[in-house]
Design an enzyme around this catalytic site. Structure first.
Site, PDB file in Angstrom:
ATOM      1  N   ASP A 288       0.840  -1.201   0.000  1.00 24.51           N
ATOM      2  CA  ASP A 288       0.000   0.000   0.000  1.00 24.51           C
ATOM      3  C   ASP A 288       0.875   1.251   0.000  1.00 24.51           C
ATOM      4  OD1 ASP A 288      -2.376   1.383  -0.079  1.00 24.51           O
ATOM      5  OD2 ASP A 288      -2.690   1.351   2.092  1.00 24.51           O
TER       6      ASP A 288
ATOM      7  N   LYS B  50       2.816   3.083  -5.914  1.00 27.39           N
ATOM      8  CA  LYS B  50       2.358   2.025  -6.821  1.00 27.39           C
ATOM      9  C   LYS B  50       3.456   1.563  -7.781  1.00 27.39           C
ATOM     10  CE  LYS B  50      -1.055   3.123  -4.459  1.00 27.39           C
ATOM     11  NZ  LYS B  50      -1.076   2.498  -3.118  1.00 27.39           N
TER      12      LYS B  50
ATOM     13  N   ASP C 261      -3.274  -2.978  -2.494  1.00 28.06           N
ATOM     14  CA  ASP C 261      -4.360  -1.997  -2.489  1.00 28.06           C
ATOM     15  C   ASP C 261      -4.219  -1.027  -3.660  1.00 28.06           C
ATOM     16  OD1 ASP C 261      -6.604  -0.622  -1.653  1.00 28.06           O
ATOM     17  OD2 ASP C 261      -5.539   0.579  -0.165  1.00 28.06           O
ATOM     18  N   ASN C 262      -5.342  -0.381  -3.995  1.00 26.58           N
ATOM     19  CA  ASN C 262      -5.369   0.684  -5.016  1.00 26.58           C
ATOM     20  C   ASN C 262      -4.869   0.220  -6.376  1.00 26.58           C
ATOM     21  OD1 ASN C 262      -4.248   2.629  -2.319  1.00 26.58           O
ATOM     22  ND2 ASN C 262      -6.284   2.883  -3.202  1.00 26.58           N
TER      23      ASN C 262
ATOM     24  N   GLU D  21     -11.311   4.375  -1.211  1.00 23.46           N
ATOM     25  CA  GLU D  21     -11.684   4.696   0.153  1.00 23.46           C
ATOM     26  C   GLU D  21     -12.555   5.944   0.275  1.00 23.46           C
ATOM     27  OE1 GLU D  21      -8.861   3.574  -0.934  1.00 23.46           O
ATOM     28  OE2 GLU D  21      -7.129   4.738  -0.308  1.00 23.46           O
TER      29      GLU D  21
END
Length: 264
Positions: free
Chosen positions: A191, A194, A219-220, A249
């Site tokens: 997280d 990226k 995540d993401n 989120e």
């Protein structure tokens, strides 16, 4: 003249109020780039100037004001409420947090690694579900974020279960075995930046920190997105991957988590 200026001020304030509380939030709910631009650039800078504090500092204050000391669940709830109703922040959040909880409970790791602590929200979320003898090592590059995270983790009463290390993941991953006596990780939560997902995953492989059955949860992967990472794990015979759809989120913007099981 004075009345005219006062009227203009009142109207301007009313317009700003409507924009801030209704029109802009509604517009960004379904647009990924607009949501990130508004929340993570424009609004954050305005609030920093107005309050003389940073977003992490404001989140810490919300925890100290609204959460019960030593109660991880109340800390999570306080952050979720603040970020959904007061000021957005890029935690994994309440919706994707349930997916994280489910995967973590399924894995039941003895050793867990988190890349990207930020303010400690996901560290608290992970550590509260670990068994008594388990440990979470979390890495944060930004010293200011790390300082806030330590306080939030301690407020949740989880400081003995979480080892927070400051520095670059690329520098710290190769030192894990020697520094912490870690043979391998059962669970890794990605997280952070990226563009570091793929290099750090490869580094974990090269350093022998992944074993058969290790679960990576990223995540993401849709917003802001990690296309190279998805390409890597989905086309790699060493992994078995599954996508969990959700939302960015505290918004309605599409996002999700990628679970990848290391097979060898």
């Amino acid at each position: 003249m004075l009345l005219s200026l006062l009227a203009v001020a009142v109207v301007s304030a009313a317009v700003l109020y409507v924009l801030y509380h209704w029109l802009i939030p509604a517009a960004v709910q379904n647009c990924s780039w607009l949501a990130l631009l508004w929340h993570d650039v424009i609004l954050q800078r305005v609030l920093n100037i107005m309050t003389g504090s940073s977003r992490p500092q404001r989140m810490l204050k919300a925890v100290q004001k609204n959460a019960t000391k030593g109660d991880p669940k109340s800390v999570i709830s306080a952050i979720d409420y603040y970020c959904r109703h007061k000021e957005w922040a890029m935690n994994v959040g309440d919706d994707k947090g349930l997916i994280l909880d489910s995967v973590l409970t399924e894995v039941n790791p003895s050793t867990a690694l988190e890349l990207g602590t930020y303010c400690g929200y996901s560290s608290v979320r992970i550590a509260r579900l670990l068994s008594p003898d388990s440990k979470l090592i979390t890495i944060e590059f930004n010293p200011a974020f790390a300082a806030i995270a330590r306080q939030i983790i301690a407020y949740a009463g989880l400081q003995d279960k979480v080892i927070l290390v400051e520095g670059a993941s690329g520098d710290l991953i190769p030192k894990m075995k020697e520094r912490f006596g870690i043979k391998s990780f059962d669970f890794v939560f990605l997280d952070h930046w990226k563009d570091r997902y793929v290099p750090d995953t490869k580094l974990l492989e090269d350093c022998g920190l992944l074993k058969k059955g290790t679960v990576l949860l990223a995540d993401n992967v849709i917003c802001p997105g990690a296309p190279e990472y998805l390409k890597y794990v989905r086309n790699n015979p060493r992994y078995e991957s599954r996508y969990y759809p959700s939302n960015l989120e505290y918004t309605k913007v599409e996002d999700g988590l990628e679970k990848s099981v290391f097979l060898e």
